[in-house]
Design a protein around this motif. Structure first.
Motif, PDB file in Angstrom:
ATOM      1  N   ASP A  78      -4.476   0.263  -2.044  1.00 43.63           N
ATOM      2  CA  ASP A  78      -3.718  -0.924  -2.518  1.00 43.63           C
ATOM      3  C   ASP A  78      -3.199  -0.650  -3.829  1.00 43.63           C
ATOM      4  OD1 ASP A  78      -3.272  -3.607  -3.174  1.00 43.63           O
ATOM      5  OD2 ASP A  78      -5.239  -3.879  -4.151  1.00 43.63           O
ATOM      6  N   LEU A  79      -1.766  -1.095  -3.999  1.00 50.49           N
ATOM      7  CA  LEU A  79      -1.200  -0.459  -4.897  1.00 50.49           C
ATOM      8  C   LEU A  79      -1.402  -1.116  -6.385  1.00 50.49           C
ATOM      9  CD1 LEU A  79       2.674  -0.097  -3.734  1.00 50.49           C
ATOM     10  CD2 LEU A  79       1.095   1.714  -4.811  1.00 50.49           C
ATOM     11  N   LEU A  80      -1.767  -2.550  -6.147  1.00 49.97           N
ATOM     12  CA  LEU A  80      -2.408  -3.203  -7.482  1.00 49.97           C
ATOM     13  C   LEU A  80      -3.784  -2.585  -7.848  1.00 49.97           C
ATOM     14  CD1 LEU A  80      -2.438  -5.748  -9.154  1.00 49.97           C
ATOM     15  CD2 LEU A  80      -3.484  -7.031  -7.592  1.00 49.97           C
ATOM     16  N   ILE A 133       6.200   1.541  -3.059  1.00 48.89           N
ATOM     17  CA  ILE A 133       5.233   2.633  -3.495  1.00 48.89           C
ATOM     18  C   ILE A 133       5.637   3.150  -4.869  1.00 48.89           C
ATOM     19  CG2 ILE A 133       4.271   4.725  -2.765  1.00 48.89           C
ATOM     20  CD1 ILE A 133       4.998   3.850   0.168  1.00 48.89           C
ATOM     21  N   SER A 134       6.927   3.140  -5.235  1.00 53.57           N
ATOM     22  CA  SER A 134       7.102   3.823  -6.539  1.00 53.57           C
ATOM     23  C   SER A 134       7.547   2.812  -7.425  1.00 53.57           C
ATOM     24  CB  SER A 134       8.365   4.863  -6.394  1.00 53.57           C
ATOM     25  OG  SER A 134       7.695   6.005  -5.933  1.00 53.57           O
ATOM     26  N   LEU A 135       8.113   1.899  -7.044  1.00 57.04           N
ATOM     27  CA  LEU A 135       8.687   0.745  -7.964  1.00 57.04           C
ATOM     28  C   LEU A 135       7.624   0.117  -8.924  1.00 57.04           C
ATOM     29  CD1 LEU A 135      10.943  -0.846  -8.856  1.00 57.04           C
ATOM     30  CD2 LEU A 135      10.650  -2.577  -6.865  1.00 57.04           C
ATOM     31  N   TYR A 136       6.480  -0.336  -8.312  1.00 56.13           N
ATOM     32  CA  TYR A 136       5.582  -1.138  -9.023  1.00 56.13           C
ATOM     33  C   TYR A 136       4.689  -0.282 -10.017  1.00 56.13           C
ATOM     34  CZ  TYR A 136       6.679  -4.959  -5.871  1.00 56.13           C
ATOM     35  OH  TYR A 136       7.536  -5.972  -5.474  1.00 56.13           O
ATOM     36  N   PRO A 137       4.474   0.975  -9.526  1.00 56.17           N
ATOM     37  CA  PRO A 137       3.833   1.891 -10.441  1.00 56.17           C
ATOM     38  C   PRO A 137       4.655   2.167 -11.667  1.00 56.17           C
ATOM     39  CG  PRO A 137       3.135   2.612  -8.307  1.00 56.17           C
ATOM     40  CD  PRO A 137       4.217   1.628  -8.247  1.00 56.17           C
ATOM     41  N   GLY A 138       5.938   2.445 -11.566  1.00 56.21           N
ATOM     42  CA  GLY A 138       7.200   2.665 -12.491  1.00 56.21           C
ATOM     43  C   GLY A 138       7.184   1.498 -13.262  1.00 56.21           C
ATOM     44  N   LEU A 139       7.294   0.369 -12.659  1.00 60.11           N
ATOM     45  CA  LEU A 139       7.471  -0.956 -13.574  1.00 60.11           C
ATOM     46  C   LEU A 139       6.256  -1.066 -14.465  1.00 60.11           C
ATOM     47  CD1 LEU A 139       9.002  -3.575 -11.235  1.00 60.11           C
ATOM     48  CD2 LEU A 139      10.085  -2.310 -13.071  1.00 60.11           C
ATOM     49  N   THR A 186       0.990  -1.312   0.052  1.00 59.30           N
ATOM     50  CA  THR A 186      -0.092  -0.062   0.044  1.00 59.30           C
ATOM     51  C   THR A 186       0.921   1.387  -0.051  1.00 59.30           C
ATOM     52  OG1 THR A 186      -0.071  -0.097   2.448  1.00 59.30           O
ATOM     53  CG2 THR A 186      -2.030  -1.214   1.349  1.00 59.30           C
ATOM     54  N   ASP A 187       0.287   2.384  -0.425  1.00 56.29           N
ATOM     55  CA  ASP A 187       0.829   3.641  -0.450  1.00 56.29           C
ATOM     56  C   ASP A 187       0.723   4.338   1.110  1.00 56.29           C
ATOM     57  OD1 ASP A 187      -1.776   4.560  -0.610  1.00 56.29           O
ATOM     58  OD2 ASP A 187      -1.198   5.381  -2.505  1.00 56.29           O
ATOM     59  N   GLY A 188       1.086   5.582   1.063  1.00 58.22           N
ATOM     60  CA  GLY A 188       1.093   6.512   2.446  1.00 58.22           C
ATOM     61  C   GLY A 188      -0.650   6.579   2.642  1.00 58.22           C
ATOM     62  N   GLN A 189      -1.472   6.346   1.649  1.00 58.45           N
ATOM     63  CA  GLN A 189      -2.912   6.746   1.986  1.00 58.45           C
ATOM     64  C   GLN A 189      -3.714   5.514   2.250  1.00 58.45           C
ATOM     65  OE1 GLN A 189      -1.496   8.478  -0.984  1.00 58.45           O
ATOM     66  NE2 GLN A 189      -1.019  10.118   0.482  1.00 58.45           N
ATOM     67  N   GLY A 190      -2.859   4.489   2.353  1.00 54.22           N
ATOM     68  CA  GLY A 190      -3.690   2.893   2.761  1.00 54.22           C
ATOM     69  C   GLY A 190      -4.197   2.441   1.313  1.00 54.22           C
TER      70      GLY A 190
END
Length: 314
Positions: free
Chosen positions: A102-104, A282-288, A96-100
């Motif tokens: 879900d990154l997926l 938090i940044s790696l998966y959106p960047g990929l 998850t990111d700083g706001q809770g």
């Protein structure tokens, strides 16, 4: 008996079966056959189709709506990948990111915005630029000079600088981002359409159409435009990737889409300050996800360029 006669006296050539004429492939069929010869281009197309389907079906396949604040829990903020949520109802497979958020879920919803902005801006810019390019090529004279000087002026400035100036004046918003990208992209379509239309306007079929007193608009739309489509399709595919990258850059800088509707660029911006502190996901998966999307589009676009331009074929 003559060797050229059959036993009943009929010429042998008359009894021979007539050759079956081979069916001639259309240019689009030839292009498709050439396209599938490249394994990397086919792989890029498959990946792109999977990403588009996943983005469209995001509301049904994701465990959380990242836009709904009622579904977010601050206690679940910055959880590492493969961690269960507070209620143990589902798992944050990418963290998850700083706001809770879900990154997926955020990545798939962000893909909807990034792809929508990229395709929408390229489509609008393609229509506008193609019309202006055809007008410049067929009208000539001062009209051609005025449109092309505007194209040269626009292409002489860095795209990111022009985008920052426009968005600093009109403000954030998906509509404003699309408008900015259209302003930056139409010149590429106009220059391509004009160059191709100038070549096609000297063909014999255009001269024949003029001799038959066919209206100019029918010559342009019915004869010249269809033959200008292949290079425009190539430019359009590459401009989609460029628009997605530029939108991500603007969102990363805080001048793109609003925080309530994060795109991939905004998701990357949410965690870049904590990458070196252990919270890399938090940044790696959106960047990929952004990297895979742009590479897939570029693979398809590069192959289309090779297919529709025989000079580049090996």
């Amino acid at each position: 008996m003559s060797p050229n006669l059959s036993p009943n006296g009929t010429p042998a050539a008359a009894l021979a079966p007539e050759p079956v004429p081979l069916r001639r492939e259309s240019p689009w069929q030839q292009g498709l056959r050439e396209f599938v010869r490249s394994k990397s281009a086919v792989l890029g197309l498959v990946v792109l189709v999977v990403l588009i389907v996943a983005a469209i079906t995001a509301p049904w396949i994701t465990p959380q709506n990242p836009y709904d604040l009622m579904q977010l829990d601050v206690m679940d903020a910055r959880l590492p990948p493969a961690t269960a949520n507070g209620a143990a109802t589902y798992t944050y497979w990418l963290g998850t990111d700083g706001q809770g958020r879900d990154l997926l879920s955020g990545i798939l919803y962000g893909l909807r915005i990034s792809l929508g902005v990229g395709v929408g801006s390229a489509l609008i810019a393609g229509i506008l630029g193609t019309i202006l390019g055809l007008i410049a090529a067929y009208a000539g004279g001062r009209v051609d000079a005025a449109i092309m000087r505007l194209v040269d002026l626009l292409l002489s400035f860095p795209s990111i600088l022009v985008a920052l100036m426009i968005l600093a004046y009109v403000g954030k918003g998906i509509g404003n981002v699309v408008l900015t990208l259209v302003v930056l992209e139409w010149a590429y379509f106009a220059r391509t359409a004009r160059g191709q239309a100038l070549v096609e306007s000297r063909r014999e079929y255009v001269e024949a159409a003029r001799c038959q007193a066919i209206p100019n608009w029918r010559i342009v739309l019915g004869h010249i435009l269809p033959n200008c489509l292949p290079p425009l399709i190539v430019v359009g595919s590459l401009q989609v990737a460029r628009a997605i990258t530029l939108e991500a850059t603007l969102s990363f800088l805080g001048l793109g889409v609003p925080v309530t509707e994060p795109s991939l660029g905004l998701l990357i911006a949410n965690g870049y300050q904590t990458m070196l502190s252990g919270e890399y996901w938090i940044s790696l998966y959106p960047g990929l996800a952004l990297l895979v999307t742009v590479v897939a589009i570029n693979l398809v676009g590069d192959r289309l360029r090779d297919v529709f331009n025989p000079r580049l074929q090996k």
